[in-house]
Scaffold this motif. Sequence first.
Motif, PDB file in Angstrom:
ATOM      1  N   PRO A  69      50.976   3.171  -1.481  1.00 20.16           N
ATOM      2  CA  PRO A  69      50.992   4.621  -1.259  1.00 20.16           C
ATOM      3  C   PRO A  69      50.192   4.972   0.005  1.00 20.16           C
ATOM      4  O   PRO A  69      49.295   4.229   0.417  1.00 20.16           O
ATOM      5  N   ALA A  70      50.543   6.081   0.622  1.00 21.64           N
ATOM      6  CA  ALA A  70      49.767   6.545   1.775  1.00 21.64           C
ATOM      7  C   ALA A  70      48.366   6.942   1.328  1.00 21.64           C
ATOM      8  O   ALA A  70      47.376   6.655   2.007  1.00 21.64           O
ATOM      9  N   ALA A  71      48.288   7.588   0.182  1.00 17.36           N
ATOM     10  CA  ALA A  71      46.981   8.043  -0.312  1.00 17.36           C
ATOM     11  C   ALA A  71      46.999   8.187  -1.817  1.00 17.36           C
ATOM     12  O   ALA A  71      48.056   8.401  -2.425  1.00 17.36           O
ATOM     13  N   VAL A  72      45.818   8.060  -2.410  1.00 16.98           N
ATOM     14  CA  VAL A  72      45.645   8.360  -3.832  1.00 16.98           C
ATOM     15  C   VAL A  72      44.441   9.285  -3.959  1.00 16.98           C
ATOM     16  O   VAL A  72      43.418   9.066  -3.305  1.00 16.98           O
ATOM     17  N   THR A  73      44.616  10.340  -4.726  1.00 17.00           N
ATOM     18  CA  THR A  73      43.469  11.211  -5.019  1.00 17.00           C
ATOM     19  C   THR A  73      42.826  10.736  -6.321  1.00 17.00           C
ATOM     20  O   THR A  73      43.526  10.443  -7.296  1.00 17.00           O
ATOM     21  N   VAL A  74      41.518  10.658  -6.322  1.00  9.59           N
ATOM     22  CA  VAL A  74      40.749  10.238  -7.507  1.00  9.59           C
ATOM     23  C   VAL A  74      39.868  11.421  -7.900  1.00  9.59           C
ATOM     24  O   VAL A  74      38.928  11.763  -7.191  1.00  9.59           O
ATOM     25  N   PHE A  75      40.233  12.048  -9.010  1.00 11.11           N
ATOM     26  CA  PHE A  75      39.657  13.349  -9.333  1.00 11.11           C
ATOM     27  C   PHE A  75      39.143  13.323 -10.775  1.00 11.11           C
ATOM     28  O   PHE A  75      39.805  13.783 -11.695  1.00 11.11           O
ATOM     29  N   PHE A  76      37.948  12.718 -10.924  1.00 14.84           N
ATOM     30  CA  PHE A  76      37.286  12.645 -12.226  1.00 14.84           C
ATOM     31  C   PHE A  76      35.856  13.179 -12.101  1.00 14.84           C
ATOM     32  O   PHE A  76      35.310  13.272 -11.013  1.00 14.84           O
ATOM     33  N   GLY A  77      35.292  13.489 -13.236  1.00 12.91           N
ATOM     34  CA  GLY A  77      33.895  13.927 -13.238  1.00 12.91           C
ATOM     35  C   GLY A  77      33.683  15.149 -14.118  1.00 12.91           C
ATOM     36  O   GLY A  77      32.613  15.324 -14.696  1.00 12.91           O
ATOM     37  N   ALA A  78      34.719  15.973 -14.239  1.00 16.26           N
ATOM     38  CA  ALA A  78      34.585  17.168 -15.074  1.00 16.26           C
ATOM     39  C   ALA A  78      34.272  16.777 -16.524  1.00 16.26           C
ATOM     40  O   ALA A  78      33.510  17.473 -17.209  1.00 16.26           O
ATOM     41  N   ASN A  79      34.849  15.655 -16.977  1.00 16.90           N
ATOM     42  CA  ASN A  79      34.569  15.207 -18.350  1.00 16.90           C
ATOM     43  C   ASN A  79      33.311  14.351 -18.422  1.00 16.90           C
ATOM     44  O   ASN A  79      32.529  14.478 -19.366  1.00 16.90           O
ATOM     45  N   ASP A  80      33.108  13.505 -17.421  1.00 10.99           N
ATOM     46  CA  ASP A  80      31.868  12.720 -17.364  1.00 10.99           C
ATOM     47  C   ASP A  80      30.654  13.634 -17.459  1.00 10.99           C
ATOM     48  O   ASP A  80      29.649  13.295 -18.098  1.00 10.99           O
ATOM     49  N   ALA A  81      30.750  14.799 -16.825  1.00  9.09           N
ATOM     50  CA  ALA A  81      29.605  15.724 -16.750  1.00  9.09           C
ATOM     51  C   ALA A  81      29.435  16.579 -18.013  1.00  9.09           C
ATOM     52  O   ALA A  81      28.535  17.414 -18.072  1.00  9.09           O
ATOM     53  N   SER A  82      30.280  16.373 -19.026  1.00  6.06           N
ATOM     54  CA  SER A  82      30.065  17.069 -20.310  1.00  6.06           C
ATOM     55  C   SER A  82      28.633  16.797 -20.769  1.00  6.06           C
ATOM     56  O   SER A  82      28.132  15.667 -20.645  1.00  6.06           O
ATOM     57  N   LEU A  83      27.975  17.809 -21.311  1.00  6.18           N
ATOM     58  CA  LEU A  83      26.558  17.635 -21.683  1.00  6.18           C
ATOM     59  C   LEU A  83      26.426  16.673 -22.875  1.00  6.18           C
ATOM     60  O   LEU A  83      27.179  16.770 -23.848  1.00  6.18           O
ATOM     61  N   PRO A  84      25.468  15.743 -22.799  1.00  4.61           N
ATOM     62  CA  PRO A  84      25.372  14.680 -23.809  1.00  4.61           C
ATOM     63  C   PRO A  84      24.878  15.180 -25.170  1.00  4.61           C
ATOM     64  O   PRO A  84      24.966  14.437 -26.152  1.00  4.61           O
ATOM     65  N   ASP A  85      24.383  16.414 -25.229  1.00  5.53           N
ATOM     66  CA  ASP A  85      23.875  16.919 -26.515  1.00  5.53           C
ATOM     67  C   ASP A  85      24.706  18.100 -27.033  1.00  5.53           C
ATOM     68  O   ASP A  85      24.233  18.872 -27.856  1.00  5.53           O
ATOM     69  N   GLN A  86      25.957  18.204 -26.552  1.00  4.75           N
ATOM     70  CA  GLN A  86      26.822  19.294 -27.017  1.00  4.75           C
ATOM     71  C   GLN A  86      28.116  18.725 -27.605  1.00  4.75           C
ATOM     72  O   GLN A  86      28.272  17.500 -27.689  1.00  4.75           O
ATOM     73  N   VAL A  87      29.033  19.641 -27.981  1.00  4.97           N
ATOM     74  CA  VAL A  87      30.200  19.202 -28.774  1.00  4.97           C
ATOM     75  C   VAL A  87      31.149  18.219 -28.092  1.00  4.97           C
ATOM     76  O   VAL A  87      31.915  17.546 -28.758  1.00  4.97           O
TER      77      VAL A  87
END
Lengths: 242, 242
Positions: A69-87
């Motif tokens: 492919p010419a390019a790949v977008t890698v778009f993660f982090g919104a879930n990684d950043a979920s707070l570790p002490d919440q639901v």
Amino acid sequence: MRPRLVLFGDSITELSFASGGWGAALTDRFARQADVVLRGLSGYNTRWALKVLPRAMEGAAGAGAGADPAAVTVFFGANDASLPDQVQAHQHVPLKEYQSNLRAICAYFKERWPSTAVILITPPPIYEPARIRDMYGDDEPSRQPERSNEAAGAYAQACIDVATELNHPVIDIWTKMQEFPDWQTSALSDGLHFTPVGNKILFEEVVKTLETSIGFSQERLPSDLPLFHEIDPKDPMKAFGA
Amino acid sequence: MRPRLVLFGDSITELSFASGGWGAALTDRFARQADVVLRGLSGYNTRWALKVLPRAMEGAAGAGAGADPAAVTVFFGANDASLPDQVQAHQHVPLKEYQSNLRAICAYFKERWPSTAVILITPPPIYEPARIRDMYGDDEPSRQPERSNEAAGAYAQACIDVATELNHPVIDIWTKMQEFPDWQTSALSDGLHFTPVGNKILFEEVVKTLETSIGFSQERLPSDLPLFHEIDPKDPMKAFGA
């Protein structure tokens, strides 16, 4: 053969072909020039994405040499950043692991598709009151949100740092989106996912980044087959070599 | 490997990833199940499409055995049906040639991709006053349109006849669209191209036809990789075989 763009990410990627979505807009923009391949995995963090990466990319590239492919977008982090002490704690990935997972994802692409540009996208900003409403309804505004804008910002910076370290282009959508008036509700539909306005902001950043990083643009890419305005009404078949 | 849907046609296909478009809606519907490949050629009639067919399909299928697309939509006729004595005469293709071109296109796909379902789509209806406005502006309502609904209907019937003869599924969008209230302006934006409402009508017909002709549906297709709701919050990695 047409170049390809592969969109790899979480729900903000998986939903990118809904009405007004940034993935659909990219397909539309490059309709006669490139193929856009959707590989969005709702709810996924980088830990899970890394686990499934080879299977997720099946069929994403063309066959044979020069088919990277010419390019790949890698778009993660919104879930990684979920707070570790919440639901949504089970989606959380610690900041350092998020970074090492991003490095591993980039290394995978570099190994598998050496000529492909890997474009990192930071997590977007979070509007916490809308997250509380989304999780608990209208009646419990004093609950804690499962994601915070501060945490998203820390993961955004961590993503930028990895991109800088690896010399990859990066789109800081966390910062960019917050420059827009009323971004909390104009760009985000539920404090996390994108409205058509939010989609347009990201679309334009992707278009800009494709152009500046690898010269990939509507103006520079050849068009697939004669365009209608290039076909002579007096002798249409000339355009087709007849 | 994911099945593919290939969309082959004229501008109504090329524009199908604009906001609210039927191609984008298909990609969204099958986001975790299938890849949608856009091969739209604005302004093309079946004569020109047939000329470029092998080149147009480069990269449209996957590599190796079993990589034939699940289905290809063939959606031409709106340009073939341009009136031969009006300003878009160079797009006109006589009715009999339109049919033989459609047969040749179907034969090409049958030869190249034996297991692929070829779904024919008739030209859409035409709203002539909007075509006159599009061609000549507001001030010349007594001009003749370059396309007529009657001609589009004749080409639609010719398309249905070819589909019946070859035993291919066919979507009669010419008839279907005219069942909707105020289709002239609710489904068509300029008397020819589709509004989001028109796009939705076609999208639903394609979804229905995929299901009835080859059992291709969201319910029946396997999903690519564990879905978020299948991931156990207490032991997420179990879903990934860890």
